[in-house]
Motif scaffolding. Structure first.
Motif, short mmCIF file in Angstrom:
data_model
loop_
_atom_site.label_atom_id
_atom_site.label_comp_id
_atom_site.label_asym_id
_atom_site.label_seq_id
_atom_site.Cartn_x
_atom_site.Cartn_y
_atom_site.Cartn_z
N ASN A 164 -66.45 69.04 46.18
CA ASN A 164 -65.42 68.11 46.64
C ASN A 164 -65.43 66.82 45.82
O ASN A 164 -64.38 66.28 45.45
CB ASN A 164 -65.61 67.79 48.12
N GLY A 165 -66.63 66.30 45.55
CA GLY A 165 -66.72 65.07 44.77
C GLY A 165 -66.21 65.26 43.36
O GLY A 165 -65.52 64.38 42.81
N TYR A 166 -66.51 66.41 42.75
CA TYR A 166 -66.05 66.67 41.39
C TYR A 166 -64.53 66.81 41.34
O TYR A 166 -63.87 66.27 40.45
CB TYR A 166 -66.72 67.94 40.86
N ILE A 167 -63.99 67.54 42.31
CA ILE A 167 -62.53 67.70 42.37
C ILE A 167 -61.86 66.34 42.56
O ILE A 167 -60.86 66.03 41.90
CB ILE A 167 -62.14 68.67 43.50
N ASP A 168 -62.40 65.51 43.46
CA ASP A 168 -61.81 64.19 43.69
C ASP A 168 -61.88 63.34 42.42
O ASP A 168 -60.90 62.68 42.04
CB ASP A 168 -62.55 63.47 44.83
N HIS A 169 -63.04 63.32 41.78
CA HIS A 169 -63.21 62.46 40.61
C HIS A 169 -62.30 62.91 39.46
O HIS A 169 -61.56 62.11 38.89
CB HIS A 169 -64.66 62.45 40.15
N GLU A 170 -62.37 64.19 39.13
CA GLU A 170 -61.56 64.67 38.01
C GLU A 170 -60.07 64.67 38.38
O GLU A 170 -59.21 64.42 37.52
CB GLU A 170 -62.02 66.06 37.57
N GLY A 171 -59.77 64.95 39.65
CA GLY A 171 -58.38 64.86 40.08
C GLY A 171 -57.84 63.45 39.95
O GLY A 171 -56.66 63.24 39.59
N ALA A 172 -58.69 62.46 40.20
CA ALA A 172 -58.27 61.07 40.02
C ALA A 172 -57.97 60.77 38.56
O ALA A 172 -57.02 60.06 38.24
CB ALA A 172 -59.35 60.12 40.55
N HIS A 173 -58.78 61.31 37.65
CA HIS A 173 -58.49 61.12 36.22
C HIS A 173 -57.15 61.78 35.86
O HIS A 173 -56.35 61.20 35.12
CB HIS A 173 -59.60 61.72 35.36
N ILE A 174 -56.94 62.98 36.34
CA ILE A 174 -55.70 63.68 36.02
C ILE A 174 -54.49 62.90 36.55
O ILE A 174 -53.45 62.81 35.90
CB ILE A 174 -55.73 65.11 36.58
N ARG A 175 -54.65 62.29 37.72
CA ARG A 175 -53.55 61.51 38.31
C ARG A 175 -53.34 60.17 37.63
O ARG A 175 -52.20 59.74 37.44
CB ARG A 175 -53.85 61.24 39.80
N TYR A 176 -54.41 59.49 37.27
CA TYR A 176 -54.29 58.07 36.92
C TYR A 176 -54.67 57.70 35.49
O TYR A 176 -54.29 56.61 35.04
CB TYR A 176 -55.16 57.24 37.87
N THR A 177 -55.45 58.52 34.79
CA THR A 177 -55.91 58.13 33.45
C THR A 177 -54.90 58.55 32.39
O THR A 177 -54.41 59.67 32.39
CB THR A 177 -57.28 58.76 33.15
N ASP A 178 -54.63 57.62 31.48
CA ASP A 178 -53.80 57.91 30.31
C ASP A 178 -54.73 58.37 29.19
O ASP A 178 -55.36 57.57 28.50
CB ASP A 178 -53.03 56.65 29.90
N PHE A 179 -54.80 59.69 29.00
CA PHE A 179 -55.75 60.24 28.02
C PHE A 179 -55.31 59.98 26.58
O PHE A 179 -56.07 60.21 25.65
CB PHE A 179 -55.91 61.75 28.24
N ALA A 180 -54.08 59.50 26.39
CA ALA A 180 -53.60 59.21 25.04
C ALA A 180 -54.11 57.88 24.51
O ALA A 180 -54.02 57.61 23.31
CB ALA A 180 -52.07 59.22 25.01
#
Length: 359
Positions: A55-71
Motif C-alpha cells: 500500500n505504501g509503495y502504491i501510494d508513493h509511486e502513485g503520487a509521483h505518477i499524479r504529481y511529478t513532472d518527469f520531463a
C-alpha cells in the motif's frame, strides 16, 4: 474454497487503490518497479507486513505518477540531485495526503512499521556532514510536514547532530527554506527551492558569522528550529516564514522558475533511519549520539566554513548511504519480502473435484 482463496485479497485491494490514484497496478512481476504509468508488484505473502509495504509503495509511486513532472531535468551535482529527490518526495506525498486522506494514513503506517523494524537508520556519527543534513531534512519534514509522527525521535537526533555542524545562521535559513516546500506547486518550483538552498549554503560558506545573542538552538525542537513559524492557509501548513525565503522568487525579488528537478530512479538514494534517542548506527555498533548536540568526530572539527564547503562538494560516494529515495527503499523491501515466500498471491478459485473426477 481452498485457503489460498484468501491470498487474493491484497491484489484486489491494491488494484482498487490504484484505481483511486488513477494508475494501473499489476501483480506477478519479477520485481517491484514503475514505468511512470503502471506500478508493478511481485508476488507477495499473505500478511500484514506485505500489505503495509504494498500500500505504501502504491501510494508513493502513485503520487509521483499524479504529481511529478518527469520531463524536468535533475540538478547537476550529487547534493542538488539528492535535495530534489528529497523535497519532491515530501511535496507529492503531502499533495496526495491532502487529496486522499486515507493515503496519508497508509504512508504514516508504513513509516511506523519501518521505524519499528529498524529499516529507518541514521548515518554514522562521523559520516560526511552532507549525509547528516539530508538525513535531518528527510526525517524532520517527514515528522512535521507529513505528520509521520513515528519518525520524530530520529528527526530529533539528526537535528542535534546538524546543529553541532552548521553555523547558527545557516541552520535558521536551512529550516526556513526547507519548510517552504509546502508552498511549492509543482516539480519545477521544487527545483527552484533546491537552487536557493544551494545558493544559501554557498553564501554562508563565504560569510562566516558570529552567533546571535539569542541562539535559537536553545529553544524546543519543532522542525522550524531557526524560529521561522508555520502558519495555516488554504494550502495547509507552511506559509513562507518571516525569514523572507520565497521558493518562487529570485535573489533580486522577481519571480523566476528554473526548469530543472527531481530526477527519479537514481541508484543508492533511499530514505532510511533508526528509532531511538540513541540512534543505532549503520554498521550495527551501539555507538550513540548525545541528543543535547555533542558531535562525534566529524566534519565539524575542521570549522564551520569548511563543513559548508564539504557539504556543497559532496560526491555521490559521500551520499551513498541510503537516505533519500523512498520508492527505491520500498522496492528493495518488497523484493526481499517476495523472495522470502514460496506462496504467490493468486485470485480465488474453486477447489478441485476430489479424486480428479469431473462433474
Amino acid at each position: 474454497m481452498q485457503d489460498k482463496s484468501l491470498l487474493g485479497a491484497l491484489p484486489i485491494l491494491a488494484k482498487f487503490l490504484g484505481r483511486k490514484l488513477g494508475v494501473n497496478v499489476v501483480f506477478g512481476a519479477t520485481q517491484a518497479k514503475t514505468d511512470g504509468r503502471t506500478i508493478f508488484l511481485p508476488d507477495l505473502p499473505n500478511d500484514d507486513i506485505a500489505r503495509v509495504l504494498a500500500n505504501g509503495y502504491i501510494d508513493h509511486e502513485g503520487a509521483h505518477i499524479r504529481y511529478t513532472d518527469f520531463a524536468v531535468p535533475q540538478l547537476p551535482t550529487p547534493l542538488g540531485y539528492s535535495l530534489q529527490n528529497l523535497l519532491e518526495d515530501v511535496r507529492i506525498e503531502r499533495a496526495l495526503g491532502q487529496a486522499l486522506p486515507g493515503c496519508q494514513k497508509n504512508l504514516a503506517q508504513l513509516n511506523g512499521y519501518l521505524v519499528d523494524a529498524g529499516e529507518l537508520r541514521l548515518p554514522l556519527i562521523d559520516a560526511p556532514a552532507a549525509q547528516w543534513v539530508l538525513a535531518y531534512l528527510s526525517k524532520r519534514l517527514s515528522a512535521d510536514v507529513l505528520q509521520y509522527t513515528a519518525v520524530s525521535p530520529l528527526a530529533n537526533v539528526a537535528e542535534a547532530q546538524v546543529r553541532s555542524l552548521l553555523p547558527v545562521g545557516a541552520m535558521v535559513k536551512l529550516n526556513a527554506l526547507a519548510f517552504s516546500v509546502t508552498q511549492a506547486r509543482n516539480t519545477q518550483e521544487v527545483t527552484t527551492l533546491c537552487q536557493r538552498i544551494l545558493h544559501m549554503l554557498e553564501e554562508e560558506a563565504l560569510s562566516p558569522e558570529s552567533p546571535p545573542d539569542d541562539d535559537p538552538g536553545d529553544g524546543p525542537s519543532s522542525g522550524m528550529s531557526g524560529g521561522a513559524s508555520l502558519e495555516n492557509d488554504n494550502n495547509g501548513p507552511g506559509k513562507d516564514s518571516d525569514q523572507g525565503y520565497d521558493p518562487a522568487a529570485s535573489d533580486d525579488g522577481s519571480e523566476q522558475l528554473a526548469h530543472t528537478p527531481a530526477a527519479r530512479n537514481q541508484p543508492g538514494q533511499n530514505s532510511a533511519g533508526s528509532a531511538c534517542a540513541n540512534a543505532s548506527l549503520a554498521d550495527g555498533s551501539n555507538q550513540s549520539l548525545d541528543p543535547s548536540g555533542a558531535a562525534g568526530s566529524g566534519a565539524g572539527d575542521a570549522g564551520t566554513e569548511n563543513v559548508l564547503r564539504q557539504i556543497l562538494a559532496a560526491s555521490a560516494e559521500d551520499l551513498a548511504f541510503p537516505l533519500i529515495d523512498r520508492g527505491q527503499h520500498l522496492q528493495s523491501l518488497l523484493d526481499k519480502t517476495s523472495r522470502a515466500t514460496r506462496k504467490p498471491l493468486v485470485i480465488a478459485e474453486p477447489d478441485p473435484v476430489p479424486g480428479g473426477q469431473a462433474n
